[in-house]
Design a protein around this motif. Structure first.
Motif, mmCIF file in Angstrom:
data_model
loop_
_atom_site.group_PDB
_atom_site.id
_atom_site.type_symbol
_atom_site.label_atom_id
_atom_site.label_comp_id
_atom_site.label_asym_id
_atom_site.label_seq_id
_atom_site.Cartn_x
_atom_site.Cartn_y
_atom_site.Cartn_z
ATOM 1 N N ASN A 67 0.933 -1.294 0.031
ATOM 2 C CA ASN A 67 -0.407 -0.281 0.089
ATOM 3 C C ASN A 67 0.521 1.207 -0.087
ATOM 4 O O ASN A 67 0.760 2.593 -0.511
ATOM 5 C CB ASN A 67 -0.652 0.193 1.075
ATOM 6 C CG ASN A 67 -1.764 -0.893 0.846
ATOM 7 O OD1 ASN A 67 -2.398 -1.529 -0.010
ATOM 8 N ND2 ASN A 67 -2.575 -1.661 2.007
ATOM 9 N N LYS A 68 1.821 1.340 0.329
ATOM 10 C CA LYS A 68 2.802 2.387 0.704
ATOM 11 C C LYS A 68 4.000 3.064 -0.707
ATOM 12 O O LYS A 68 4.758 2.951 -0.748
ATOM 13 C CB LYS A 68 3.953 2.232 2.036
ATOM 14 C CG LYS A 68 2.863 2.495 3.689
ATOM 15 C CD LYS A 68 3.980 2.738 4.725
ATOM 16 C CE LYS A 68 2.406 2.810 5.597
ATOM 17 N NZ LYS A 68 3.763 2.514 6.607
ATOM 18 N N GLU A 69 3.488 1.279 -1.384
ATOM 19 C CA GLU A 69 4.611 1.388 -2.962
ATOM 20 C C GLU A 69 5.385 1.080 -2.641
ATOM 21 O O GLU A 69 6.645 1.655 -2.782
ATOM 22 C CB GLU A 69 4.367 2.556 -3.824
ATOM 23 C CG GLU A 69 2.878 2.754 -3.637
ATOM 24 C CD GLU A 69 2.617 4.203 -4.552
ATOM 25 O OE1 GLU A 69 3.949 4.713 -5.116
ATOM 26 O OE2 GLU A 69 1.619 4.553 -4.957
ATOM 27 N N ARG A 70 5.493 -0.173 -2.001
ATOM 28 C CA ARG A 70 7.428 -0.332 -1.471
ATOM 29 C C ARG A 70 6.985 -1.986 -2.052
ATOM 30 O O ARG A 70 7.314 -3.032 -1.206
ATOM 31 C CB ARG A 70 7.914 -0.584 -0.043
ATOM 32 C CG ARG A 70 7.815 0.837 0.475
ATOM 33 C CD ARG A 70 8.373 0.936 2.014
ATOM 34 N NE ARG A 70 8.255 2.273 1.894
ATOM 35 C CZ ARG A 70 7.347 3.285 3.749
ATOM 36 N NH1 ARG A 70 6.870 1.241 4.513
ATOM 37 N NH2 ARG A 70 7.698 3.940 4.033
ATOM 38 N N PRO A 71 7.420 -1.864 -3.051
ATOM 39 C CA PRO A 71 7.234 -3.347 -3.624
ATOM 40 C C PRO A 71 8.378 -4.962 -3.378
ATOM 41 O O PRO A 71 7.942 -5.592 -3.503
ATOM 42 C CB PRO A 71 6.960 -3.296 -4.936
ATOM 43 C CG PRO A 71 7.346 -1.966 -5.438
ATOM 44 C CD PRO A 71 7.204 -1.690 -4.209
ATOM 45 N N GLU A 72 9.305 -4.431 -2.769
ATOM 46 C CA GLU A 72 9.964 -5.422 -2.767
ATOM 47 C C GLU A 72 10.450 -5.456 -1.036
ATOM 48 O O GLU A 72 10.122 -6.690 -1.766
ATOM 49 C CB GLU A 72 11.911 -4.741 -2.655
ATOM 50 C CG GLU A 72 12.427 -4.502 -4.903
ATOM 51 C CD GLU A 72 13.007 -3.932 -4.920
ATOM 52 O OE1 GLU A 72 13.500 -2.562 -4.615
ATOM 53 O OE2 GLU A 72 14.139 -3.506 -6.240
#
Length: 132
Positions: A67-72
């Motif tokens: 949700n916080k756009e931290r895919p790794e």
């Protein structure tokens, strides 16, 4: 101790819960007769409930990272969840959603590394791979 693991996992503190769970698992792996009795009494928790709670907590953290756009970070946390419950549906869903994005991020990082090393041949091959 299992109440503490459960409380930490439910509170979203997966890493603390994981550490306590591993300590509990290690303690119960001794050959002491009393410990073996404890193990028998807590077998369901050690094999099922504890790992599920920890997997749920890591999955919640993975979803938050997503949700916080931290895919790794999300991928790593979902992988940790799957290390406790390999068929965890929510963690598997996160991994499946992230698959293409993580592949692109890896290509991006590989390309940046090739450019940094002034390896234009590798950079060109990476770009060709993206174009396919």
């Amino acid at each position: 101790m299992k109440q503490s693991v459960s409380a930490d996992a439910r509170d979203g503190d997966a890493e603390v819960a994981e550490k306590k769970f591993e300590e509990l698992r290690e303690l119960l792996s001794t050959n002491d007769a009393y410990i073996r009795e404890l193990l028998a009494a807590n077998e369901a928790y050690i094999k099922d409930e504890g790992p599920r709670l920890i997997a749920d907590a890591f999955t919640a953290m993975a979803q938050d990272a997503l949700n916080k756009e931290r895919p790794e970070q999300a991928g790593k946390l979902a992988d940790r969840a799957l290390s406790y419950v390999p068929a965890h549906a929510e963690a598997l869903k996160i991994i499946s959603e992230l698959g293409p994005l993580l592949a692109l991020l890896k290509l991006k990082n590989d390309f940046a590394e090739a450019i940094k090393k002034d390896n234009l041949e590798d950079a060109e091959l990476i770009l060709k791979g993206i174009a396919l």
